[in-house]
Write an enzyme that holds these catalytic residues in place. Structure first.
Site, PDB file in Angstrom:
ATOM      1  N   ASP A 127      -5.121   6.694   0.688  1.00  0.00           N
ATOM      2  CA  ASP A 127      -5.765   5.380   0.685  1.00  0.00           C
ATOM      3  C   ASP A 127      -7.288   5.500   0.573  1.00  0.00           C
ATOM      4  O   ASP A 127      -7.962   4.515   0.264  1.00  0.00           O
ATOM      5  CB  ASP A 127      -5.452   4.637   1.995  1.00  0.00           C
TER       6      ASP A 127
ATOM      7  N   GLN B 164       0.657   1.617   5.820  1.00  0.00           N
ATOM      8  CA  GLN B 164       0.463   0.269   5.284  1.00  0.00           C
ATOM      9  C   GLN B 164      -0.194  -0.624   6.333  1.00  0.00           C
ATOM     10  O   GLN B 164       0.206  -0.637   7.501  1.00  0.00           O
ATOM     11  CB  GLN B 164       1.826  -0.319   4.857  1.00  0.00           C
TER      12      GLN B 164
ATOM     13  N   LYS C 155       5.453   0.578  -3.938  1.00  0.00           N
ATOM     14  CA  LYS C 155       4.754   1.878  -3.947  1.00  0.00           C
ATOM     15  C   LYS C 155       5.768   3.017  -3.990  1.00  0.00           C
ATOM     16  O   LYS C 155       5.636   3.964  -4.767  1.00  0.00           O
ATOM     17  CB  LYS C 155       3.871   2.000  -2.697  1.00  0.00           C
TER      18      LYS C 155
HETATM   19  N1  GUN Z   1      -2.664  -3.530   2.832  1.00  0.00           N
HETATM   20  C1  GUN Z   1      -3.256  -4.257   1.844  1.00  0.00           C
HETATM   21  N2  GUN Z   1      -3.821  -3.429   0.944  1.00  0.00           N
HETATM   22  C2  GUN Z   1      -3.597  -2.170   1.373  1.00  0.00           C
HETATM   23  C3  GUN Z   1      -3.935  -0.883   0.857  1.00  0.00           C
HETATM   24  O1  GUN Z   1      -4.562  -0.717  -0.187  1.00  0.00           O
HETATM   25  N3  GUN Z   1      -3.510   0.168   1.583  1.00  0.00           N
HETATM   26  C4  GUN Z   1      -2.818   0.028   2.734  1.00  0.00           C
HETATM   27  N4  GUN Z   1      -2.468   1.110   3.388  1.00  0.00           N
HETATM   28  N5  GUN Z   1      -2.489  -1.147   3.236  1.00  0.00           N
HETATM   29  C5  GUN Z   1      -2.883  -2.231   2.545  1.00  0.00           C
END
Ligand code: GUN
Length: 284
Positions: A118, A95, A51
């Site tokens: 998110d 995350q 990311k």
């Molecule tokens: N962990 C697995 N998928 C995601 C996501 O889309 N966003 C976040 N913040 N954590 C995750």
């Protein structure tokens, strides 16, 4: 025997990232993204690096804040409050999963909804359910791009979402509903899941169970989007759909890997750009 068109998420995601990068370059400022990682979950490490790198490549001011596994909930909330107050920060992503001493819902609710890239905050989930503009979770947003790329006609189509998670299933159903699909949400307690799937013209599988959807569950000519990423004992990644079995029945299908996965990051960049524009009152 016909075979499904393969929906190339890598190509669609790369194109979208390029479009976001062009728009960022034209802005005259760099939208800020902060990715918060707590602890040492190895999969999270890979996701967070990807990311951060994609955001930097697209011209964002991106940084990862890595906190130790023993971080208290109060310390994480203090970090989030600082990011909420920082005018250079447009997007905050914490995350998941978080260590067990931290309550995930409390953390999600602490993020400023205007910076919630998110789309997990209850304010954004509520806006989505009410059909109002807000920040939308990245993976379902990515699926909508893939359906557009596949040329899917959504208005009036029978769509089945398999899975009801906060991150994918529920927001996915809302987006399809807003796009005028007739939406069914199926889950582990659904009776005769195979029959429900077979009726669907659009099938989005997001249950996290390797190859659970068999070929004969798929209606002739359906468009199949496989959100699952399951690592087998052999180390191979498989989706929630038995891909080889689905090929002769579906009109179009996403592979795993290379389908939905690349879209999630591309849509995180889209959300961060949207947040940066909205916070400054610039129309996108
Ligand atoms: N962990 C697995 N998928 C995601 C996501 O889309 N966003 C976040 N913040 N954590 C995750």
């Amino acid at each position: 025997m016909s075979t499904a068109r393969i929906i190339d998420g890598k190509a669609v995601g790369a194109r979208l990232r390029g479009q976001v990068a062009e728009r960022v370059a034209a802005l005259g400022f760099r939208p800020g993204l902060r990715v918060v990682r707590v602890g040492e979950d190895p999969a999270s490490g890979v996701y967070v690096r990807n990311k951060d790198r994609a955001a930097a490549e697209a011209g964002f001011d991106s940084a990862t804040i890595h906190l130790p596994a023993e971080t208290t909930e109060a310390a994480l909330l203090a970090q989030i409050a600082a990011l909420n107050a920082d005018p250079a920060v447009d997007g905050i992503l914490v995350q998941l999963p978080l260590p067990q001493q931290i309550d995930t819902n409390t953390v999600i609710a602490a993020v400023d909804p205007a910076k919630d890239v998110d789309g997990f905050h209850p304010v954004n989930a509520g806006k989505l359910a009410a059909g109002q503009a807000g920040l939308v979770p990245c993976t379902p947003r990515g699926v909508m791009h893939l359906l557009a790329d596949a040329g899917a006609t959504l208005r009036g189509a029978r769509a089945l979402v398999l899975g009801r998670s906060q991150i994918v299933g529920r927001p996915m159903a809302q987006l399809l509903l807003s796009a005028d699909c007739t939406v069914t949400v199926a889950h582990s307690r659904t009776r005769d899941l195979a029959a429900e799937c077979r009726r669907a013209e659009i099938l989005v599988a997001a249950v996290g169970r390797s190859e659970m959807v068999r070929g004969d569950w798929i209606g002739e000519g359906a468009i199949v989007i496989d959100v699952g990423i399951n690592r087998g004992a052999d180390g191979k990644l498989r989706g929630d759909v038995a891909y080889a079995e689905a090929l002769p029945r579906a009109a179009a299908i996403t592979p795993v890997p290379g389908g939905v996965g690349p879209m999630t990051i591309a849509c995180l960049l889209e959300n961060t750009l949207d947040a940066a524009l909205a916070r400054r009152g610039i129309s996108g």
